[in-house]
Design a protein around this motif. Sequence first.
Motif, short mmCIF file in Angstrom:
data_model
loop_
_atom_site.label_atom_id
_atom_site.label_comp_id
_atom_site.label_asym_id
_atom_site.label_seq_id
_atom_site.Cartn_x
_atom_site.Cartn_y
_atom_site.Cartn_z
N THR A 1 128.70 16.37 11.34
CA THR A 1 127.41 16.37 12.02
C THR A 1 126.83 14.96 12.12
N GLU A 2 126.88 14.22 11.01
CA GLU A 2 126.37 12.85 11.08
C GLU A 2 127.22 12.02 12.06
N THR A 3 128.51 12.23 12.03
CA THR A 3 129.40 11.48 12.91
C THR A 3 129.06 11.74 14.38
N GLN A 4 128.85 13.01 14.71
CA GLN A 4 128.50 13.38 16.09
C GLN A 4 127.14 12.81 16.49
N LEU A 5 126.20 12.91 15.56
CA LEU A 5 124.85 12.43 15.88
C LEU A 5 124.86 10.90 16.02
N ALA A 6 125.62 10.23 15.18
CA ALA A 6 125.72 8.77 15.27
C ALA A 6 126.37 8.37 16.59
N ALA A 7 127.38 9.13 17.00
CA ALA A 7 128.08 8.82 18.24
C ALA A 7 127.19 9.06 19.45
N ARG A 8 126.22 9.98 19.26
CA ARG A 8 125.34 10.33 20.37
C ARG A 8 124.08 9.48 20.41
N SER A 9 124.07 8.39 19.66
CA SER A 9 122.86 7.60 19.61
C SER A 9 122.94 6.27 20.37
N PRO A 10 123.66 6.21 21.50
CA PRO A 10 123.54 5.00 22.29
C PRO A 10 122.11 4.95 22.79
N MET B 1 132.28 0.22 19.79
CA MET B 1 131.14 0.03 18.89
C MET B 1 131.37 0.81 17.60
N ALA B 2 131.11 0.20 16.49
CA ALA B 2 131.31 0.87 15.20
C ALA B 2 130.27 1.98 15.03
N THR B 3 130.68 3.06 14.41
CA THR B 3 129.75 4.15 14.14
C THR B 3 128.75 3.70 13.09
N ARG B 4 127.49 3.92 13.40
CA ARG B 4 126.45 3.51 12.44
C ARG B 4 125.97 4.72 11.66
N TYR B 5 126.49 4.83 10.45
CA TYR B 5 126.07 5.93 9.57
C TYR B 5 124.81 5.53 8.83
N ASN C 1 115.29 8.72 8.85
CA ASN C 1 116.31 8.31 9.83
C ASN C 1 116.86 9.49 10.61
N THR C 2 117.07 10.59 9.91
CA THR C 2 117.60 11.77 10.58
C THR C 2 116.60 12.32 11.59
N LYS C 3 115.33 12.38 11.21
CA LYS C 3 114.32 12.87 12.16
C LYS C 3 114.25 11.98 13.40
N ARG C 4 114.31 10.67 13.19
CA ARG C 4 114.23 9.77 14.34
C ARG C 4 115.44 9.92 15.24
N ARG C 5 116.61 10.08 14.63
CA ARG C 5 117.82 10.28 15.43
C ARG C 5 117.75 11.58 16.22
N LEU C 6 117.33 12.63 15.53
CA LEU C 6 117.22 13.92 16.21
C LEU C 6 116.19 13.83 17.33
N GLY D 1 123.06 23.80 9.16
CA GLY D 1 121.86 23.02 8.88
C GLY D 1 122.06 21.96 7.81
N LEU D 2 123.31 21.61 7.60
CA LEU D 2 123.66 20.71 6.50
C LEU D 2 124.30 19.44 7.07
N MET D 3 123.88 18.30 6.54
CA MET D 3 124.52 17.05 6.95
C MET D 3 125.03 16.32 5.73
N ARG D 4 126.34 16.05 5.75
CA ARG D 4 126.93 15.29 4.66
C ARG D 4 127.20 13.87 5.12
#
Length: 110
Positions: A75-84, A1-5, A24-29, A67-70
Amino acid sequence: MATRYWLKKTLGTSYPADPSDVLNTKRRLQSQGYYDEPEYGITEYPDTPMFEGIKRFQKDNGLRVDGLMRPKGPTETQLAARSPRYTCSRCGALHGGVFSPSLCHRCWVK
Ligand SMILES: [Zn+2]
């Protein structure tokens, strides 16, 4: 599955935040159990719980705790990967399966 940034801009306390990035970040978190919705709800404004959530997520994942997301950063990559998306068998909420594939974090802690 492609990473959804989703980030358009860098998200951090000293950066002007893009409103949709914040939402989007709050919902993902939240889906991962790293953001508890405050009494004032999920807003498009950066708040302390969001940055605390980013830091906790970074700490738990061996990332630099700043506390920074670029955009497309670690961090975004990890969070995106953790969003199944899993569906909670008790309340029907979508969640990230951090505590259990069948229960969201709220039902898990109850
Ligand atoms: Zn639930």
